[in-house]
Every structure is written in C-alpha cells, then in structure tokens.
Design a protein around this motif. Structure first.
Motif, mmCIF file in Angstrom:
data_model
loop_
_atom_site.group_PDB
_atom_site.id
_atom_site.type_symbol
_atom_site.label_atom_id
_atom_site.label_comp_id
_atom_site.label_asym_id
_atom_site.label_seq_id
_atom_site.Cartn_x
_atom_site.Cartn_y
_atom_site.Cartn_z
ATOM 1 N N GLU A 31 0.827 -1.206 0.000
ATOM 2 C CA GLU A 31 0.000 0.000 0.000
ATOM 3 C C GLU A 31 0.866 1.264 0.000
ATOM 4 O OE1 GLU A 31 -3.210 2.705 0.372
ATOM 5 O OE2 GLU A 31 -3.089 0.621 -0.307
ATOM 6 N N SER A 32 1.922 1.289 0.821
ATOM 7 C CA SER A 32 2.750 2.484 0.964
ATOM 8 C C SER A 32 3.508 2.798 -0.318
ATOM 9 C CB SER A 32 3.743 2.293 2.123
ATOM 10 O OG SER A 32 3.056 2.040 3.327
ATOM 11 N N PHE A 33 4.163 1.798 -0.894
ATOM 12 C CA PHE A 33 4.931 2.022 -2.113
ATOM 13 C C PHE A 33 4.010 2.380 -3.285
ATOM 14 C CE2 PHE A 33 8.280 -0.579 0.049
ATOM 15 C CZ PHE A 33 9.275 0.385 0.009
ATOM 16 N N GLU A 34 2.807 1.785 -3.310
ATOM 17 C CA GLU A 34 1.856 2.133 -4.370
ATOM 18 C C GLU A 34 1.434 3.589 -4.254
ATOM 19 O OE1 GLU A 34 -1.912 2.857 -6.362
ATOM 20 O OE2 GLU A 34 -1.657 2.819 -4.175
ATOM 21 N N LYS A 35 1.214 4.062 -3.021
ATOM 22 C CA LYS A 35 0.830 5.457 -2.801
ATOM 23 C C LYS A 35 1.933 6.402 -3.259
ATOM 24 C CE LYS A 35 -3.263 5.870 -0.653
ATOM 25 N NZ LYS A 35 -3.846 4.603 -1.061
ATOM 26 N N VAL A 36 3.178 6.111 -2.865
ATOM 27 C CA VAL A 36 4.287 6.980 -3.253
ATOM 28 C C VAL A 36 4.419 7.011 -4.773
ATOM 29 C CG1 VAL A 36 6.765 7.391 -3.080
ATOM 30 C CG2 VAL A 36 5.510 6.549 -1.100
ATOM 31 N N ALA A 37 4.326 5.836 -5.402
ATOM 32 C CA ALA A 37 4.508 5.748 -6.846
ATOM 33 C C ALA A 37 3.409 6.479 -7.609
ATOM 34 C CB ALA A 37 4.560 4.277 -7.273
ATOM 35 N N SER A 38 2.151 6.214 -7.257
ATOM 36 C CA SER A 38 1.041 6.776 -8.027
ATOM 37 C C SER A 38 0.835 8.256 -7.738
ATOM 38 C CB SER A 38 -0.247 5.993 -7.743
ATOM 39 O OG SER A 38 -0.546 6.012 -6.354
ATOM 40 N N TYR A 39 0.860 8.654 -6.463
ATOM 41 C CA TYR A 39 0.641 10.059 -6.131
ATOM 42 C C TYR A 39 1.832 10.933 -6.523
ATOM 43 C CZ TYR A 39 -3.725 9.259 -3.646
ATOM 44 O OH TYR A 39 -5.022 8.946 -3.345
ATOM 45 N N GLY A 40 3.016 10.332 -6.673
ATOM 46 C CA GLY A 40 4.178 11.095 -7.100
ATOM 47 C C GLY A 40 4.113 11.536 -8.545
ATOM 48 N N LEU A 41 3.245 10.917 -9.334
ATOM 49 C CA LEU A 41 3.131 11.258 -10.752
ATOM 50 C C LEU A 41 2.123 12.377 -11.007
ATOM 51 C CD1 LEU A 41 3.083 7.630 -12.247
ATOM 52 C CD2 LEU A 41 4.972 9.270 -12.343
ATOM 53 N N LEU A 42 1.196 12.582 -10.078
ATOM 54 C CA LEU A 42 0.077 13.491 -10.338
ATOM 55 C C LEU A 42 0.413 14.985 -10.248
ATOM 56 C CD1 LEU A 42 -2.926 13.759 -10.990
ATOM 57 C CD2 LEU A 42 -3.405 13.534 -8.533
ATOM 58 N N PRO A 43 1.115 15.466 -9.194
ATOM 59 C CA PRO A 43 1.239 16.920 -9.013
ATOM 60 C C PRO A 43 1.882 17.644 -10.193
ATOM 61 C CG PRO A 43 1.886 15.765 -7.011
ATOM 62 C CD PRO A 43 1.718 14.720 -8.066
ATOM 63 N N ASN A 44 2.935 17.071 -10.765
ATOM 64 C CA ASN A 44 3.668 17.742 -11.838
ATOM 65 C C ASN A 44 3.163 17.373 -13.233
ATOM 66 O OD1 ASN A 44 5.580 19.664 -11.125
ATOM 67 N ND2 ASN A 44 7.080 18.136 -10.488
ATOM 68 N N MET A 45 2.117 16.557 -13.316
ATOM 69 C CA MET A 45 1.688 16.054 -14.624
ATOM 70 C C MET A 45 1.263 17.182 -15.558
ATOM 71 S SD MET A 45 1.506 13.495 -16.563
ATOM 72 C CE MET A 45 1.924 12.255 -15.330
ATOM 73 N N ILE A 46 0.652 18.239 -15.031
ATOM 74 C CA ILE A 46 0.216 19.339 -15.892
ATOM 75 C C ILE A 46 1.430 20.000 -16.556
ATOM 76 C CG2 ILE A 46 0.213 20.988 -13.966
ATOM 77 C CD1 ILE A 46 -2.108 20.955 -17.062
ATOM 78 N N ILE A 47 2.559 20.103 -15.841
ATOM 79 C CA ILE A 47 3.772 20.678 -16.421
ATOM 80 C C ILE A 47 4.288 19.780 -17.537
ATOM 81 C CG2 ILE A 47 6.097 21.515 -15.936
ATOM 82 C CD1 ILE A 47 3.876 23.068 -14.545
ATOM 83 N N TYR A 48 4.268 18.480 -17.308
ATOM 84 C CA TYR A 48 4.743 17.530 -18.323
ATOM 85 C C TYR A 48 3.900 17.625 -19.590
ATOM 86 C CZ TYR A 48 6.350 13.094 -20.316
ATOM 87 O OH TYR A 48 6.876 12.121 -21.133
ATOM 88 N N LEU A 49 2.589 17.736 -19.437
ATOM 89 C CA LEU A 49 1.706 17.813 -20.607
ATOM 90 C C LEU A 49 1.857 19.141 -21.347
ATOM 91 C CD1 LEU A 49 -1.572 16.192 -19.192
ATOM 92 C CD2 LEU A 49 0.258 15.109 -20.495
ATOM 93 N N LEU A 50 2.042 20.229 -20.609
ATOM 94 C CA LEU A 50 2.184 21.535 -21.245
ATOM 95 C C LEU A 50 3.510 21.665 -21.990
ATOM 96 C CD1 LEU A 50 0.820 24.002 -18.501
ATOM 97 C CD2 LEU A 50 -0.361 23.154 -20.515
ATOM 98 N N VAL A 51 4.596 21.234 -21.347
ATOM 99 C CA VAL A 51 5.933 21.451 -21.904
ATOM 100 C C VAL A 51 6.307 20.386 -22.925
ATOM 101 C CG1 VAL A 51 8.391 21.612 -21.337
ATOM 102 C CG2 VAL A 51 6.689 22.645 -19.812
ATOM 103 N N ASP A 52 6.103 19.119 -22.593
ATOM 104 C CA ASP A 52 6.583 18.041 -23.463
ATOM 105 C C ASP A 52 5.571 17.640 -24.532
ATOM 106 O OD1 ASP A 52 8.407 18.042 -21.218
ATOM 107 O OD2 ASP A 52 9.165 16.137 -21.990
ATOM 108 N N TYR A 53 4.273 17.818 -24.254
ATOM 109 C CA TYR A 53 3.249 17.432 -25.229
ATOM 110 C C TYR A 53 2.574 18.643 -25.878
ATOM 111 C CZ TYR A 53 3.487 12.434 -24.336
ATOM 112 O OH TYR A 53 3.915 11.128 -24.264
ATOM 113 N N HIS A 54 3.008 19.847 -25.499
ATOM 114 C CA HIS A 54 2.541 21.094 -26.119
ATOM 115 C C HIS A 54 1.021 21.229 -26.063
ATOM 116 C CE1 HIS A 54 6.267 20.171 -28.827
ATOM 117 N NE2 HIS A 54 6.619 20.518 -27.608
#
Length: 583
Positions: free
Chosen positions: A35-58
């Motif tokens: 449960e703990s490692f799944e939380k770190v892995a999945s929630y670690g991807l969400l906060p910065n995802m908007i930056i990744y989509l704006l910059v890398d996927y235009h």
C-alpha cells in the motif's frame, strides 16, 4: 439436506484449520509495504503532470487539465468496480495482485514516453506556440494507455488492501481482535498519509531537479517493490472465499420489487414479510414503500423450498432496508460533490507557484507542485486537534461530553471551501497585476517577486474543508447504514469524487469555449498572465454558495434511519429459508 450440512461442516472445519496456519500479524508488513509504495509511486506522478503535458506534449492548459481530471475520475470510479469483482469473482488477493501488475505496466509506459524521443512531439520554444507541433494519434494512444493502465490498477489495489489486511487478523477473542484491528487501521492510514507526503515532496523535488526520466523512473521502481513485497508473502496469506456482493443484493431488491409491482402490500405486521433464518421477525419501514414488495411473502411463496432454490424470488427485510438507506442519503451525498469540484482545481495552483518567488532561503525553494503538502498537513493537524484538544475543551466548558454533529461538520467543510475559493481569487488578482506591472504579460514563465507563501492559506483551508466534510461524510454513511454496508462509505465518497472530476472537466471546457474568441484569451488560457483565473475562482465560489443552500435544505429534510419494527417474541426458525448473504 443432511448431506449438504455435512459438506458445509467439513468445509468450515477445513477453513478453520487453514486459518490457523495462515494469516496473522506476520503478513501485515507485506500488505502495508504494498500500500505504501503504491501510494508513493502513483501520487508522485500526479502533481507535476500538468507541467509535463504543457511542456513536453505542447497541450493547452484546458486540454491538459481535462485529461488529468478524466484520469482522476477513472481512478476514483474503478475501485468500485474492483471491489465488486473482488467480492463476487476474483477474491481480494488476486484483485490486488492483478491491480499491482497493471499499475506497474502503466507506469512503465509513462516512463517510456520520457526515454523514447519519437513517442513525443519534437522540442520547441514554448514562448512561440506556432512552432510547436501537436502529438500524433499514436503518441496520444501511448500516453492515454499509460493513464488507463494506472487507473485500472488503482481500481484493483485501493479498495481491497485495507479489507485484505483485516482478513489476516485472527483471534477468537472479540476484544483482542478489535484492538488488533484498531492498531492495523492506525498503521494503515499512517503509512498511506506518509506515502502521499513523500510523493508530493521528495518525488516532485526529484522531477524538478533531475528531470522526467529519473522522476518517472523512480515510481516504476517503487511500484515494482510494491508488487514484489505483496507477492512474496503469498504462502502466508489467509484468503477468504468469494461471496455474493452487496451490489448483487441491491440488484435483487430492485428486480423483485419491479416483478411484484402489481402485488398489494399486506397489512399484516409479522407473517407477511420474509426474514433471515433465526432472525427476529421484522417489518420494513414505511418510507419508500414500493420497495417493500420485494420482501412480501405472497401466495406464490407457499413453500420455503421454492424460495431457497431461487434467490431472485423474494428478498429479506434487511436487503430492502439496505437499499432504502442508500437511496435516502443520495441528496446529501450529491450536495457534497461541489466541494470535490472546487478541490479538484489542482493544476492552476502549480502554474501560479511557478510564476512566484518560492524561495525559503537563498539556496532552497519549494517545488511548485509541492504546495499541496500544506493541504495534507492541515488535514492531519485538524484530526489531532479535534480529537485531543477541541472536544475535550468543549466538554470541560459544558461540564459534560460534547459531540459536534456530523452534518454540522460537513456544512462547515463547505463553508471553508468557499472561503478558500475567495482567497484564491484575491491572491490571483494581485499576482496577475504584479506580473503585468513587471512586463510579463506575454511571458507566463516570468517569475515575480511576490512570495508563493501567499498560496498557503488557500491550501490550508482546502485541507480543512476536506477534513471536515470528507471525514464527516464517511462517518455519516457509517452511522446511517446497516453494519453490512459499512464498506459502502468509502465507495460513495470515491463515486462522488469521480463525478466531481467529470463535472470539473465539463465546467472548464464550457468556460473556455464561452470566454474565448474575438481576439481575446479565455478565462483559462495557457498564458496565465492573459487569462482571468480570478473570475473562474469567483464562478466556483458562487456555485459553491448555491450548493451550500442546497446542502442546508437536504440536511434539514433528511431524517435519520429509525430502524425496522421488531415483532417481539417471534423468530424465523425454518431451516433453509435464508436468502443468501448481503455482505
């Protein structure tokens, strides 16, 4: 019947023997690690995802945010499907295992988008959008597949981990079992919160300072460890047999009530209602009386054998009351969706923080996507203060135990959400004016001298709104539902969050379409210095105020469940009459 009883007794003996050898506290570290490692892995991807989509996927801000909202909606809705599959077909172990594998596949796909250059559009200058190419259909497909796999995986892991851990607690002493369960629940929620906090601080920091390849690669490693730590203890787990789910039971009530729609309800208090074997004879409540036809014993049910053979002939009074309890809370449940819509606006604060001074010292600045840390901390602080300080202090002042009603706390959460939106609008108005004064009208990347710490109050109030309303919701459902429906509380909240994400996406797209054109940028333009996000916040605030009035009406109209009428001295004693489990 005798042979059947012998077989059942043999199965129960084998099950007890198996449970003696398996389960126990030794299995819990493996479940908690998963449960703990799944939380770190999945929630670690969400906060910065908007930056990744704006910059890398235009992508535009609106499109990127809509993708994240739909991803969040799927992630919140699929655990309900996962819980149904676990209860009815697969069992909890297999559901968690498959969910972990599928989540890992999704994270690997997302990581590959950072490693393989051809799966993303070519690099360009974001200050000159006309030079930026949009992703191809194949590139979109790979990205969406990664999100889909992660949502499906979360649908397998999240609804089952807590219940599977509770299954491992084995003791005949009820008091000792409750104490061990309380200890396990405490550790479970503590590890989950710790995992989320690590995700929105450490993982986000790595993404900001070491790039997407490392920042998305670490969650892959963590998810692999999560899956491995869960599977390695396979021989030790106690695995309960699959039973009929509550969802099936509720469907039975709807079907049988419709089938019996032409039957007149009896006036008899006792003998005309179908009850469980060896249960007190009860009659259903008078609200939603048309559902009572599902538990009516008509002339067609002249033999208990006919009932026992076909569980879709008649339902028990308990089944009918469970469905009534669920229907009764729907108005109050719906009145809390707007809070989730407001709190799902997590992408714009990241862009705000990037354009403000985030330095704590000359050598350290808070990552833009880590300000949600203050939301989590405010939830934790409120829970501790409420239980350890506020209630004891009020009780001492009143001279008797004080309890703040659940509906009052839920309403207070809605008020906090409105205040958070008002503060967000004011802070954004000030930020944008300073950016324009500094000459950053056409440069959304420009950083102004205004401190990003001004964003903390809105995050704290959002956390307080969550602590008051969401925790209150779960407590409310738990107290209003029969004990057989205690697992429905979290499912209802997650379903509301899924609807909220979809509504937020629809609202964002509508505002974008209505406010752009004639050479003007929309309220939610990608260029935050030309956009008018403060007006978007005011719109959410007005909608939240209207929703608060709706909540007050729903709360006033709601009447707590009064329970079923028990006919004293009577019991159902005919063996074989029981119509399946509603668990």
């Amino acid at each position: 019947m005798e042979i059947h009883s012998i077989e059942e007794e043999s199965e129960m003996t084998q099950e007890k023997s198996s449970r003696i050898r398996k389960g126990g506290f030794r299995t819990l570290p493996f479940i908690l690690a998963n449960e703990s490692f799944e939380k770190v892995a999945s929630y670690g991807l969400l906060p910065n995802m908007i930056i990744y989509l704006l910059v890398d996927y235009h992508m535009s801000f609106t499109k990127g945010t809509n993708i994240i909202l739909i991803w969040s909606a799927a992630t919140n809705f699929l655990p309900i499907v996962g819980a149904f599959l676990a209860d009815s077909f697969l069992g909890r172990f297999l559901t968690i295992f498959l969910g972990s594998i599928i989540s890992l596949m999704g994270m690997i796909l997302l990581w590959l988008t950072t490693m393989i250059r051809d799966v993303k559009p070519p690099l360009c200058d974001p200050r000159n959008p006309s030079t930026c190419k949009s992703p191809t259909p194949i590139q979109y497909t790979l990205l969406y597949s990664a999100f889909a796999f992660m949502s499906i995986g979360a649908g397998g892991v999240r609804p089952c981990s807590l219940a599977f851990g509770a299954d491992q607690i084995d003791t005949k002493d009820v008091t000792k079992r409750e104490r061990r369960l309380e200890s396990f629940f405490g550790w479970y929620y503590s590890m989950a919160i710790m995992g989320v906090m690590i995700a929105i601080t450490a993982i986000v920091y790595i993404q900001d300072h070491h790039g997407w390849r490392v920042g998305f690669g670490i969650p892959v490693i963590l998810m692999f460890i999560s899956t491995l730590s869960f599977v390695v203890a396979y021989p030790l787990y106690y695995k309960m047999k699959v039973e009929k789910s509550l969802f099936t039971s509720l469907c039975q009530v709807i079907y049988v009530a419709w089938k019996n729609r032409r039957i007149e309800l009896p006036n008899s208090v006792d003998g005309s209602w179908y009850n469980k074997n060896d249960a007190n004879v009860t009659k259903p409540t008078d609200n939603l009386r048309f559902l009572n036809k599902a538990c009516t014993l008509s002339i067609a049910h002249n033999t208990t054998d006919a009932i026992a053979k076909d569980q879709w002939i008649v339902c028990t009074v308990d089944q009918v009351e469970e469905l009534k309890a669920l229907i009764k809370v729907i108005p109050l449940w719906s009145s809390c969706i707007m809070l989730s819509v407001a709190n799902s606006q997590t992408t714009f604060p990241v862009l705000q923080a990037r354009a403000m001074d985030r330095h704590i010292t000359s050598g350290f600045e808070i990552p833009a996507a880590s300000f949600s840390f203050f939301t989590i901390v405010s939830i934790m602080v409120w829970v501790i203060l409420y239980d350890r300080a506020i209630l004891p202090l009020l009780s001492e002042i009143q001279g008797k135990p004080v309890y703040i009603s659940v509906k009052l706390r839920m309403g207070a959460g809605l008020v906090c959400s409105i205040v958070a939106l008002v503060i967000s609008a004011i802070v954004e108005h000030v930020r944008k004016n300073k950016a324009i004064e500094n000459g950053f009208l056409n440069n959304p990347q420009g950083v102004i001298s205004m401190s990003a710490l001004w964003l903390i109050p809105q995050h704290v109030l959002s956390g307080l709104a969550d602590a008051l309303n969401i925790i209150g919701q779960n407590e409310f459902y738990y107290t209003e539902f029969p004990k057989s429906m205690s697992s429905v509380a979290m499912a209802l909240y997650m379903l509301g969050a899924a609807f909220a994400s979809l509504l937020a996406s629809l609202l964002l797209s509508t505002v974008n379409d209505l406010t752009k054109g004639h050479g003007k940028d929309s309220w939610v333009s990608t260029n935050i210095n030309k956009a008018q996000y403060e007006k978007y916040y005011w719109l959410l605030g007005v909608m939240s105020c209207i929703n608060l009035l709706y909540y007050v009406v729903c709360s006033w109209r709601y009447r707590s469940s009064v329970g079923k009428t028990v006919v004293e001295g009577n019991k159902t004693s005919d063996p074989g009459v029981e119509l399946g489990s509603t668990s």
